[in-house]
Motif scaffolding. Structure first.
Motif, mmCIF file in Angstrom:
data_model
loop_
_atom_site.group_PDB
_atom_site.id
_atom_site.type_symbol
_atom_site.label_atom_id
_atom_site.label_comp_id
_atom_site.label_asym_id
_atom_site.label_seq_id
_atom_site.Cartn_x
_atom_site.Cartn_y
_atom_site.Cartn_z
ATOM 1 N N LEU A 1 0.814 -1.215 0.000
ATOM 2 C CA LEU A 1 0.000 0.000 0.000
ATOM 3 C C LEU A 1 0.850 1.269 0.000
ATOM 4 O O LEU A 1 0.945 1.999 0.985
ATOM 5 N N TRP A 2 1.474 1.547 -1.160
ATOM 6 C CA TRP A 2 2.109 2.842 -1.375
ATOM 7 C C TRP A 2 1.149 3.709 -2.180
ATOM 8 O O TRP A 2 0.094 3.242 -2.631
ATOM 9 N N GLY A 3 1.484 4.964 -2.361
ATOM 10 C CA GLY A 3 0.562 5.908 -2.966
ATOM 11 C C GLY A 3 0.103 5.540 -4.367
ATOM 12 O O GLY A 3 -1.013 5.888 -4.764
ATOM 13 N N GLY A 4 0.938 4.849 -5.127
ATOM 14 C CA GLY A 4 0.566 4.484 -6.492
ATOM 15 C C GLY A 4 -0.461 3.382 -6.583
ATOM 16 O O GLY A 4 -1.011 3.133 -7.661
ATOM 17 N N ASN A 5 -0.732 2.701 -5.472
ATOM 18 C CA ASN A 5 -1.692 1.595 -5.483
ATOM 19 C C ASN A 5 -3.020 1.956 -4.812
ATOM 20 O O ASN A 5 -3.816 1.071 -4.492
ATOM 21 N N LYS B 1 3.243 5.145 5.264
ATOM 22 C CA LYS B 1 4.156 6.158 5.785
ATOM 23 C C LYS B 1 5.565 6.039 5.198
ATOM 24 O O LYS B 1 6.409 6.909 5.460
ATOM 25 N N LEU B 2 5.805 5.007 4.414
ATOM 26 C CA LEU B 2 7.162 4.771 3.894
ATOM 27 C C LEU B 2 7.514 5.721 2.763
ATOM 28 O O LEU B 2 8.607 6.303 2.738
ATOM 29 N N TYR C 1 10.708 -4.783 5.792
ATOM 30 C CA TYR C 1 10.416 -5.790 4.754
ATOM 31 C C TYR C 1 10.440 -5.155 3.366
ATOM 32 O O TYR C 1 11.052 -5.693 2.427
ATOM 33 N N HIS C 2 9.789 -4.028 3.221
ATOM 34 C CA HIS C 2 9.723 -3.366 1.918
ATOM 35 C C HIS C 2 11.053 -2.730 1.534
ATOM 36 O O HIS C 2 11.431 -2.719 0.354
#
Length: 297
Positions: free
Chosen positions: A201-205, A234-235, A267-268
């Motif tokens: 769940l980063w901004g592009g998804n 938050k990453l 992990y990411h």
């Protein structure tokens, strides 16, 4: 332009038999796949992802993840596109989804809908963490399997597989054995229940529809501590105060959640270091050093 795979859509037994192709145009933003906007003679608009046929499994896993998320979402708050087709067509791996018109920027419903998805699935969870098969996190493998112990699962099935890959560029796993031993009990302190999570769940998804509802796409779905989704938002940024306020209104996070953000995002970071190298390597090493000092000492 695409090759002959589009012709297979309109044959007698094809998914859009009786239609004709009015227009097809490339869409930017894809990472490993090509993306297309397809317009049909009956007015339908479709989003297509294509790749070499050997990568069909990647698209199949994505389709299964979308269906898993959709099962637990409230459509008045969040839309998860329903896969229309995922198969090999004329030597190409193809995933078709409904075309969605995006234009909103108020992330309130996105936050509320994500919290409701986490909450609803947690009430009917499989009483264990994991997934039934190997998946993908970006281009990296995300191992499947199940464990009832959350901390052990995250360390053994998420961190250690990535750390083993990272050893190829110089990360020494043996330097971090103490923290790997300590992490399971640390992560189990708040006794999380399994929730279905987006997993990448980063901004592009994530996006917002014209009507204000949220959209979730490109999942790396599994059953996990719900905090892994919030941590990843938050990453790389891209999520507003309204998103977090919306989430907290439905299912507030425990006050201790902030202590686990860096662990879950490790992990990411390791996955990105393994895929892209560069500054991600230094970020991984800094994070491991920080965690080693804060959790062991």
């Amino acid at each position: 332009m695409p090759d002959h795979w589009t012709n297979s859509l309109f044959i007698q037994n094809g998914p859009f038999a009786g239609n004709t192709l009015e227009n097809i145009s490339p869409v930017s933003g894809g990472c490993i796949h090509q993306a297309w906007r397809i317009e049909l003679s009956d007015g339908q608009k479709i989003f297509a992802k294509t790749n070499h046929k050997d990568l069909l499994n990647v698209l199949e896993v994505e389709a299964k993840g979308l269906k898993a998320l959709k099962k637990w979402t409230n459509n008045s708050l969040i839309t998860v596109p329903e896969p229309l087709l995922v198969e090999e067509l004329s030597g190409r791996a193809v995933l078709l989804l409904p075309w969605l018109e995006l234009s909103g920027d108020d992330q309130t419903a996105l936050g509320q809908g994500l919290a409701l998805m986490h909450q609803k699935s947690a009430k009917h969870n499989p009483e264990k963490f994991g997934w039934e098969e190997d998946g993908y996190i970006g281009k990296g493998i995300q191992p499947g399997g199940w464990l009832a112990n959350w901390g052990e699962y995250f360390v053994n099935m998420r961190l250690i597989p990535q750390l083993k890959i990272a050893s190829q560029w110089g990360l020494r796993i043996e330097d971090y054995q103490a923290i790997l031993i300590a992490l399971p009990s640390f992560l189990n302190e708040h006794q999380p229940s399994p929730s279905i999570v987006h997993g990448d769940l980063w901004g592009g998804n994530a996006a917002i529809l014209q009507d204000g509802r949220g959209v979730l796409i490109d999942p790396a779905a599994w059953w996990a501590d719900r905090e892994v989704d919030i941590a990843m938002t938050k990453l790389f940024g891209g999520f507003s105060k309204k998103f977090y306020a919306g989430y907290e209104k439905v299912w507030p996070l425990p006050t201790s959640a902030q202590k686990r953000v860096e662990i879950y995002n490790l992990y990411h970071l390791i996955n990105h270091a393994n895929l892209f190298g560069g500054s991600y390597k230094e970020q991984c090493l800094r994070t491991l050093k920080t965690l080693k000092g804060s959790i062991i000492n």
